[in-house]
Write an enzyme that holds these catalytic residues in place. Structure first.
Site, PDB file in Angstrom:
ATOM      1  N   HIS A 113      -7.783  -5.217  -0.874  1.00  0.00           N
ATOM      2  CA  HIS A 113      -6.705  -4.553  -0.154  1.00  0.00           C
ATOM      3  C   HIS A 113      -6.607  -5.018   1.295  1.00  0.00           C
ATOM      4  O   HIS A 113      -5.520  -5.026   1.869  1.00  0.00           O
ATOM      5  CB  HIS A 113      -6.945  -3.037  -0.186  1.00  0.00           C
ATOM      6  CG  HIS A 113      -5.710  -2.229   0.041  1.00  0.00           C
ATOM      7  ND1 HIS A 113      -4.807  -1.959  -0.951  1.00  0.00           N
ATOM      8  CD2 HIS A 113      -5.230  -1.632   1.158  1.00  0.00           C
ATOM      9  CE1 HIS A 113      -3.830  -1.219  -0.460  1.00  0.00           C
ATOM     10  NE2 HIS A 113      -4.062  -1.015   0.812  1.00  0.00           N
ATOM     11  N   SER A 151       0.846  -1.190   0.000  1.00  0.00           N
ATOM     12  CA  SER A 151       0.000   0.000   0.000  1.00  0.00           C
ATOM     13  C   SER A 151       0.885   1.244   0.000  1.00  0.00           C
ATOM     14  O   SER A 151       1.703   1.407  -0.904  1.00  0.00           O
ATOM     15  CB  SER A 151      -0.963  -0.044   1.190  1.00  0.00           C
ATOM     16  OG  SER A 151      -1.969   0.929   1.067  1.00  0.00           O
TER      17      SER A 151
END
Length: 705
Positions: A678, A560
């Site tokens: 995610h 990320s």
């Protein structure tokens, strides 16, 4: 001597696309890879899948780093499972728990020695692609609101069940991503956050435009009453809470991920208007009504490391705040809790405060009126705690979770009457036999003179009597450096598996994180983002200079925002690293805000539509710093097709650029996974991903060779 052949990469057409953006000539040769639905993109991705599969087939199959052995060992290291701190409602307690072999954690309700599973994501979806995003029991504990999402999308759908029967009584309510739930007494209604219907919004703003709503259980969500949010920034996230007696409603708002929080309070007993607690102030503020009826405020206003203040809720403005716990010059105030006599005796008798001192947790006790220090709570070791949990109906007990590098998270109880700390709950599975490891914190000087700390974890028998390495070893350097997120000491199966095999694992506490407070965060955001990368490189250089590793044995790893970090390491210091693991990354910083949730991060990185801020972004954007003929290290991009936060296009574009530009034989690979996103994922998928990442790094750094 025969030269190592260069890998053959899938063809990727280069567009002759150069745009003039505020006076900058910005090339974007792989823009076509932004469109996942384009047949060319799918063909390229499928070819990358085949290339990665062929490379993966070369990983060793035997020994501790073989796929079968590594899968088994990670399963053992994760075999204890997980248990969370209790949420008390009368004599009922609710908590999360995962047995060692369970794919997802479940929500359990317990009364005395009797336990029942209320929510099991696998029972909802045997395929294991549904994740439990949040849950909140009513104030009486007879109802439970919970949110689930599927396929990694994080598009939470809200439901309500009857705790006694397990039957659904409300929902589904969609568009509830990142929604808190604040119950009113009696459980007939709650406040929550929901986005406006997509048909009311522009196509590129469906992820935004949240509002606070009042929902009455059992009624259609379309009849909910809009309570708050109209006219505020369309990227705002909201928090809501209702006092125990139901009198006070507190709403907070932050535009995107900006490090500023506005707070309002309303008196529900009179139907009065929202009154400002802290609005338009460049600070983060959290507020709640204590059992004593006063307004408590945790803020970094005039205190970058945090302070605790108190006020009368009828005069809640910052000018009326009285500081109870002042800012500590070195430690960051994380959380507070009060004990009292319980039931109707709501006068606080003790104030507990948890602090992070250079990432290591401390808990102190204080006089609740003056804030004077009374003592310290004995913790199990040098690690991290999370949560200071009390009963809504008061009492002398406080619960918290504790972990360190070799201790799985467990729940402990502090008794304010005796001062004793006891183990309250351990994970339900078997604890693995752990290697003898040493974790030490080191200090590194960044190029601008800033002291940066890092935890170095290594097997004890590979160190001398002073704790220095006997010889350089394959090393993973992990970091994040953003959004005020702190990388605190904690149990990690990935770390222990790598260290057990003879490697060294290092976690760097970089600027941009929350380790040293808000100033530390701001020193690594916006115009200061390069400081984060400089800190990371400084830690890598220190590891080499002090004999822990060599550039031929050093890997960096991040996901990320941490994927941006290692993308910058890849393009700024390819000489320092032998391998890069870049997971769900941000890499095209010129167009990042056009995709996923990118527009909510402009306060962290900068706005590419602003001429000055575009200059910041171009200064480090990995996609725009690729140089032809560079000997880039072995690189593995891992992407998740269900990711609605960070679009996989970032990894596709940089992978294509580096594959075209690199010299040498180091592989540049893309690992693509469907059905996940995610955030949360099943245990088996987590282990499978970790195995492949560790094998990739081992092959590139020579671990086990």
């Amino acid at each position: 001597m025969t030269a190592t052949p260069l890998p053959t990469y899938p063809p990727a057409h280069r567009l002759d696309l150069v745009e003039d953006l505020h006076g900058h000539a910005v090339a974007d040769p792989y823009r076509w890879l932004e469109d996942a639905a384009d047949a060319r993109t799918e063909a390229w991705s499928s070819a990358q899948d085949e290339l990665y599969a062929a490379h993966r087939a070369t990983y060793r199959a035997d020994g501790a780093l073989g796929a079968e052995a590594l899968t088994g060992r990670l399963g053992e290291l994760l075999g204890a499972g997980f248990v969370g701190t209790p949420a008390w409602r009368g004599e009922r307690r609710f908590f999360s728990r995962r047995a060692g072999d369970q794919e997802h954690a479940v929500v359990v309700v317990a009364e005395g020695d009797t336990e029942r599973v209320l929510i099991d994501p696998v029972a909802l979806d045997p395929a294991g692609t549904t994740t439990l995003d949040a849950w909140q029991p009513s104030k009486e504990g007879h109802l439970l609101a919970y949110q689930v999402s599927s396929g990694g999308t994080e598009e939470s759908v809200l439901h309500v069940l009857d705790v006694a029967t397990g039957e659904l009584v409300d929902g589904p309510i969609d568009r509830a991503r990142y929604s808190p739930v604040a119950w009113l007494p009696g459980g007939e209604a709650f406040y929550y956050v929901r986005r406006l219907p997509p048909e009311q919004l522009p196509d590129d703003e469906h992820q935004y435009h949240r509002r606070v709503w009042l929902h009455r259980v059992g009624t259609p969500a379309e009849t909910d009453v809009e309570v708050f949010g109209d006219g505020l920034d369309h990227t705002s996230y909201y928090g809501v809470s209702v006092s125990r007696d139901g009198r006070w409603l507190i709403v907070s708002a932050s535009a995107g991920t900006a490090p500023r929080t506005d707070v309002w309070i309303a008196d529900l007993s009179t139907g009065g208007p929202f009154v400002e607690v802290a609005v338009g102030i460049d600070a983060e503020t959290g507020a709640w009504i204590g059992r004593d009826g006063r307004l408590w405020v945790h803020t970094n206003l005039d205190a970058p490391r945090g302070r605790l203040a108190v006020a009368d809720p009828t005069a809640p403005g910052a000018e009326h705040w009285t500081t109870v716990l002042a800012e500590d010059p070195e430690a960051v105030l994380e959380d507070v809790a009060f004990t009292d006599g319980g039931a109707d005796d709501t006068t606080p008798t003790l104030l507990l405060a948890s602090w992070r001192r250079h990432t290591v947790s401390e808990v102190t006790t204080h006089d609740p009126a003056s804030g004077a220090v009374l003592g310290a709570v004995a913790l199990p070791g040098l690690g991290s705690i999370s949560g200071l949990v009390t009963r809504p109906d008061g009492g002398a007990d406080v619960w918290f979770s504790y972990t360190d590098h070799t201790s799985v998270p467990s729940v402990h109880r502090f008794d304010a009457a005796s001062g004793a700390v006891t183990l309250w709950a351990s994970p339900p599975g078997a604890l693995a036999d752990l290697p003898s490891v040493v974790a030490r914190q080191v200090e590194v000087t960044s190029p601008d003179g800033t002291t940066v700390r890092a935890f170095v974890v290594a097997r004890a028998d590979l160190l001398d009597a002073s704790g220095a390495p006997l010889a350089p070893a394959p090393t993973i350097l992990y970091g994040y450096g953003g959004f005020q997120i702190s990388l605190d000491p904690g149990y990690s199966a990935t770390t222990l598996a790598w260290v057990e095999a003879g490697g060294v694992y290092v976690v760097a506490n970089l600027r941009g994180g929350g380790e040293e407070g808000e100033d530390w965060h701001r020193d690594g955001m916006r115009a200061n983002k390069q400081n984060v990368f400089d800190d990371f490189h400084a830690v890598g250089d220190w590891l080499v200079a002090h004999g822990w590793t060599t550039p031929a044995q050093l890997a960096c790893w991040g996901g990320s925002n941490g994927g941006l970090l290692v993308g910058a390491a890849l393009t700024q210091r390819p000489d320092l690293f032998a391998a890069v693991v870049c997971s769900a990354p941000l890499l095209d910083m010129v167009r990042y805000q056009r995709f996923g949730l990118g527009v909510t991060w402009t306060e962290e990185y900068g706005d590419a539509d602003d001429p000055t801020e575009l200059g910041w972004l171009l200064g480090y954007s990995p996609y725009h710093r690729v140089v032809d003929g560079t000997a880039y290290p072995s690189t593995l991009f891992t992407v998740f097709e269900g990711d609605t936060r960070v679009d996989p296009l970032h990894a596709r574009k940089l992978a294509a650029a580096v594959q075209a530009a690199r010299s040498g034989a180091a592989p540049i690979l893309v690992r693509r996974e469907t059905g996940v996103g995610h955030g949360g994922r099943s245990l088996s998928r987590s282990i499978a991903l970790t195995v492949e990442q560790l094998q990739f790094v081992a092959a590139a750094t020579g671990l086990g060779a």
